[in-house]
Design an enzyme around this catalytic site. Structure first.
Site, PDB file in Angstrom:
ATOM      1  N   GLN A 104      37.170  69.096 -19.296  1.00  0.00           N
ATOM      2  CA  GLN A 104      37.664  69.961 -20.361  1.00  0.00           C
ATOM      3  C   GLN A 104      37.252  69.440 -21.730  1.00  0.00           C
ATOM      4  O   GLN A 104      36.977  70.224 -22.644  1.00  0.00           O
ATOM      5  CB  GLN A 104      39.189  70.088 -20.268  1.00  0.00           C
ATOM      6  N   HIS A 133      27.109  68.587  -9.231  1.00  0.00           N
ATOM      7  CA  HIS A 133      27.958  67.695  -8.453  1.00  0.00           C
ATOM      8  C   HIS A 133      27.204  66.512  -7.854  1.00  0.00           C
ATOM      9  O   HIS A 133      27.507  66.034  -6.763  1.00  0.00           O
ATOM     10  CB  HIS A 133      28.679  68.477  -7.351  1.00  0.00           C
ATOM     11  N   SER A 142      35.771  62.080 -19.720  1.00  0.00           N
ATOM     12  CA  SER A 142      36.968  62.913 -19.669  1.00  0.00           C
ATOM     13  C   SER A 142      38.058  62.311 -20.547  1.00  0.00           C
ATOM     14  O   SER A 142      38.030  61.114 -20.865  1.00  0.00           O
ATOM     15  CB  SER A 142      37.484  63.012 -18.228  1.00  0.00           C
ATOM     16  N   HIS A 241      26.726  69.616  -0.939  1.00  0.00           N
ATOM     17  CA  HIS A 241      27.191  68.555  -1.821  1.00  0.00           C
ATOM     18  C   HIS A 241      26.036  67.723  -2.403  1.00  0.00           C
ATOM     19  O   HIS A 241      24.962  67.634  -1.797  1.00  0.00           O
ATOM     20  CB  HIS A 241      28.132  67.624  -1.055  1.00  0.00           C
ATOM     21  N   SER A 292      28.256  69.596   3.385  1.00  0.00           N
ATOM     22  CA  SER A 292      27.579  68.320   3.145  1.00  0.00           C
ATOM     23  C   SER A 292      26.093  68.439   3.462  1.00  0.00           C
ATOM     24  O   SER A 292      25.704  69.131   4.409  1.00  0.00           O
ATOM     25  CB  SER A 292      28.193  67.222   4.020  1.00  0.00           C
ATOM     26  N   TYR A 487      37.713  70.378 -14.283  1.00  0.00           N
ATOM     27  CA  TYR A 487      37.750  69.941 -12.890  1.00  0.00           C
ATOM     28  C   TYR A 487      39.170  69.579 -12.487  1.00  0.00           C
ATOM     29  O   TYR A 487      39.844  68.808 -13.169  1.00  0.00           O
ATOM     30  CB  TYR A 487      36.836  68.738 -12.654  1.00  0.00           C
ATOM     31  N   TYR A 490      39.930  69.741  -5.235  1.00  0.00           N
ATOM     32  CA  TYR A 490      39.526  70.676  -4.195  1.00  0.00           C
ATOM     33  C   TYR A 490      40.426  71.901  -4.157  1.00  0.00           C
ATOM     34  O   TYR A 490      41.532  71.908  -4.701  1.00  0.00           O
ATOM     35  CB  TYR A 490      39.569  69.982  -2.834  1.00  0.00           C
ATOM     36  N   ASP A 618       9.644  58.666 -17.299  1.00  0.00           N
ATOM     37  CA  ASP A 618      10.802  58.548 -16.413  1.00  0.00           C
ATOM     38  C   ASP A 618      11.450  59.899 -16.132  1.00  0.00           C
ATOM     39  O   ASP A 618      12.449  59.984 -15.422  1.00  0.00           O
ATOM     40  CB  ASP A 618      11.826  57.536 -16.949  1.00  0.00           C
TER      41      ASP A 618
END
Length: 681
Positions: A104, A133, A142, A241, A292, A487, A490, A618
């Protein structure tokens, strides 16, 4: 995944030391007119910005392991922005960021800076900030304590790199607006994900399970962006994921979705380091909560035993299918552009029976994590304290939770059958966010729903169904973009929640979290359909007091006796064949002295007459930059270049760019250059 403050695939594993360390311690300008669009058509623009952050000695976010700190770059991290506008001045900005999740604090600051430059054009209603993710990116950005555990606090340089890079990307996309089109194509990709939480999935009703054969979501949606018929961008939506790179990795990496973007941008459209932004490809998430990329042993292991190869395999699969859909996209989005959103306090949402399994009204709860959260997921297991699905109270975790994070009895009762470990929403201030941003956006016949969590595939489908029920006849395509704008863990179905596996234990707001998301997003969809406003009764709090860190930062850089900064410690060999790895080691300074945003720590150069031409930096996936502290202030940079199969033969060298901090605190740049070597067929 995300564990305490992170998507802890490896939750409380080494959590208590981190806990102990932390405990000790405008009037908006008028919007600018929309760029002129063709009658009934759109303006489209794309942009990209570097968000890599601190490359050394900063905790990574995702596996909840404080010992997993950055030590170089496998790839830079990027924010990719796509703006669509219509002739009425309506805009939508979609940004995909290669980080673990959006916080946030990041959303609030990005919107503040966009407002200062663009007035009311970009707001919390029509700007979407999502995350791919990856679990191999720096953390500490955060204002909520739980999310900063692995970094021992707030990392201002990481926060600034992410915010500034996102704003650059949106600014670039806005400046790039030109008459164009957006086309959509849908298909299926098998073999790039598995269900790592099969028991909870099987607890769902048969009708839900029947929509996902083999318990996986293989659906892929691709948006094709064109300007004057010329392709300029791609957004891919697919659920898997960002855990191809393992908890043992210490190199910053955009993981499999970042590799997919590299394939499309660099290999398909020929975008190199010097022309970044000529074509922009983003690989965004949907409902990846139980999906996954690790295809063996139920999500526990990747397709091979090599994490770099696994990243390439899963990335290449996504890129290949995305390009196929991109090439076949013929359906053009047309019609109004609109966006609605609001903030909702999820600590006590009254959920109507229309959205609950038993048809009765229920309520959500203040945020809390269950004891089984510490078990971790299959691709990031925690310590052997509890097992997923164990509904017996663990005395050790019960006492630990009471000591560091007491939870009221009413919250424990509300969260049942979860056995609460940490009452993150019951603290003052809360340790995790409670006020969550929700959005529904429309681009013609496409609806994009956004929410700040990682939904299991069934939970996500129920939310999409609720939104579609309100938009029937208005939109014909639906996407749920998770990991958006904030966030909060889950989101499982109530049936999955009851089993209290990792995902259910990490569902913050109790058994009816998914039901609440479905209800609240359906309300927003109805408002969008009817042209009604969606004012927010609450706003996310500012927690500036949590912007502290106990990490000392860079103190001093010193070269070893007889050496200077930039000296070559290990020289390349005289000659290499294509496909070989070239390595050169340099005496260096701490990379956090200068993050080199939009720059590079290295160059691979090829001699062309009297000129040295850069062929890789890079930013390329063919290079690796490893940083190592040898002792005290002495450190080395190991640079590796994997010679591409199509590399031109000739004479090459490796150049390292660094910065060193002296006794007075002054930071000075330096450059080191290896001896030359030849590349042969």
């Amino acid at each position: 995944m995300i564990a305490l403050g992170v998507c802890p695939e490896v939750p409380v594993k080494r959590l208590l030391p981190a806990f102990a360390a932390l405990l000790l311690l405008v009037i908006p300008a008028p919007g600018r007119p929309a760029a002129a669009a063709a009658p009934g058509g759109y303006q489209v623009g794309v942009g990209i910005g570097d968000i890599t952050g601190e490359a050394a000695e900063v905790g990574m976010l995702g596996y909840a392991d404080p010992t997993q700190t950055t030590a170089g770059l496998a790839s830079r991290l990027w924010a990719r922005a796509f703006v669509v506008a219509d002739g009425s001045g309506n805009h939508v900005a979609f940004v995909s960021t290669e980080i673990d999740f959006v916080t946030q604090a990041v959303q609030v600051e990005v919107l503040k800076r966009l407002r200062a430059k663009h007035g009311s054009t970009y707001t919390d209603q029509n700007v979407v900030l999502t995350a791919t993710h990856t679990h191999s990116a720096p953390g500490g950005y955060s204002e909520y304590m739980l999310w900063n555990l692995t970094t021992l606090g707030f990392e201002a340089p990481v926060f600034e790199a992410i915010v500034a890079g996102i704003v650059r990307a949106v600014d670039s996309a806005d400046a790039d607006l030109a008459p164009g089109s957006v086309k959509i194509a849908e298909g299926n990709l098998a073999g790039a994900n598995v269900n790592r939480s099969i028991e909870p999935f099987n607890a769902n009703p048969a009708a839900d399970k029947a929509r996902f054969p083999d318990a996986v979501d293989t659906r892929m949606t691709v948006l094709r962006f064109e300007q004057g018929g010329r392709p300029v961008g791609l957004i891919d939506f697919f659920a898997t994921h960002g855990t191809s790179m393992t908890p043992a990795n210490h190199l910053i990496s955009a993981d499999n979705k970042g590799y997919a973007a590299h394939v499309i941008e660099d290999e398909v459209h020929g975008v190199d380091w010097a022309h970044r932004g000529d074509f922009v490809a983003a690989f965004a998430q949907t409902s990846a909560g139980d999906m996954s990329p690790n295809l063996r042993n139920g999500g526990a292991q990747g397709p091979t035993d090599d994490e770099f190869e696994n990243t390439r395999i899963i990335g290449q699969l996504q890129a290949g299918k995305a390009q196929q859909l991109f090439d076949s996209a013929t359906e053009e989005l047309s019609g109004p552009i609109a966006a609605r959103g609001r903030y909702v306090d999820f600590s006590g949402v009254q959920v109507g029976g229309a959205y609950t399994p038993d048809g009765q009204a229920h309520t959500t709860c203040p945020g809390a994590l269950g004891q089984n959260f510490t078990a971790g997921a299959e691709d990031g297991p925690g310590p052997p304290i509890v097992d997923e699905g164990d509904l017996n109270t663990n005395p050790l975790l019960l006492v630990a939770g009471i000591v560091v994070n007491p939870t009221p009895a009413a919250v424990r009762a509300c969260q049942a059958p979860k056995d609460v470990f940490l009452g993150t929403g019951s603290q003052n201030p809360p340790w995790t966010p409670q006020v969550m941003p929700l959005q529904v956006l429309r681009i013609g016949q496409l609806a994009i729903t956004t929410a700040p969590g990682e939904f299991t595939i069934v939970a996500g489908q129920r939310v999409q169904d609720a939104v579609a029920a309100q938009l029937g006849g208005v939109t014909t395509h639906q996407i749920l973009a998770g990991y958006a704008n904030a966030y909060a863990g889950y989101v499982t179905t109530p049936e999955e929640y009851d089993l209290q596996h990792y995902e259910g234990a990490a569902t913050h707001f109790g058994r009816y979290t998914q039901s609440a998301y479905a209800q609240e997003l359906a309300k927003i969809a109805a408002a969008l359909r009817d042209g009604q406003a969606t004012p927010s009764a609450v706003q996310p709090p500012s927690l500036a007091q949590n912007r502290f860190s106990v990490r000392p930062g860079v103190v001093l850089d010193t070269p070893p006796l007889g050496k200077s900064f930039g000296s070559v410690v290990t020289q390349p060999a005289a000659s290499y064949a294509r496909g070989a790895d070239v390595r050169a080691d340099f005496v260096t300074g701490h990379p956090n002295n200068n993050l080199r945003d939009e720059g590079t720590f290295l160059e691979v150069q090829r001699q062309n007459g009297s000129i040295w031409q850069t062929v890789a930096t890079d930013s390329e996936w063919q290079t690796l930059y490893r940083w190592k502290r040898e002792y005290l202030g002495v450190s080395t940079a190991q640079i590796t270049w994997t010679i591409p199969a199509d590399a031109a033969t000739g004479t090459y060298r490796i150049v390292h760019h660094g910065d060193a901090k002296g006794l007075t605190g002054t930071i000075r740049p330096f450059t080191g250059t290896s001896r030359t070597f030849t590349v042969t067929p």
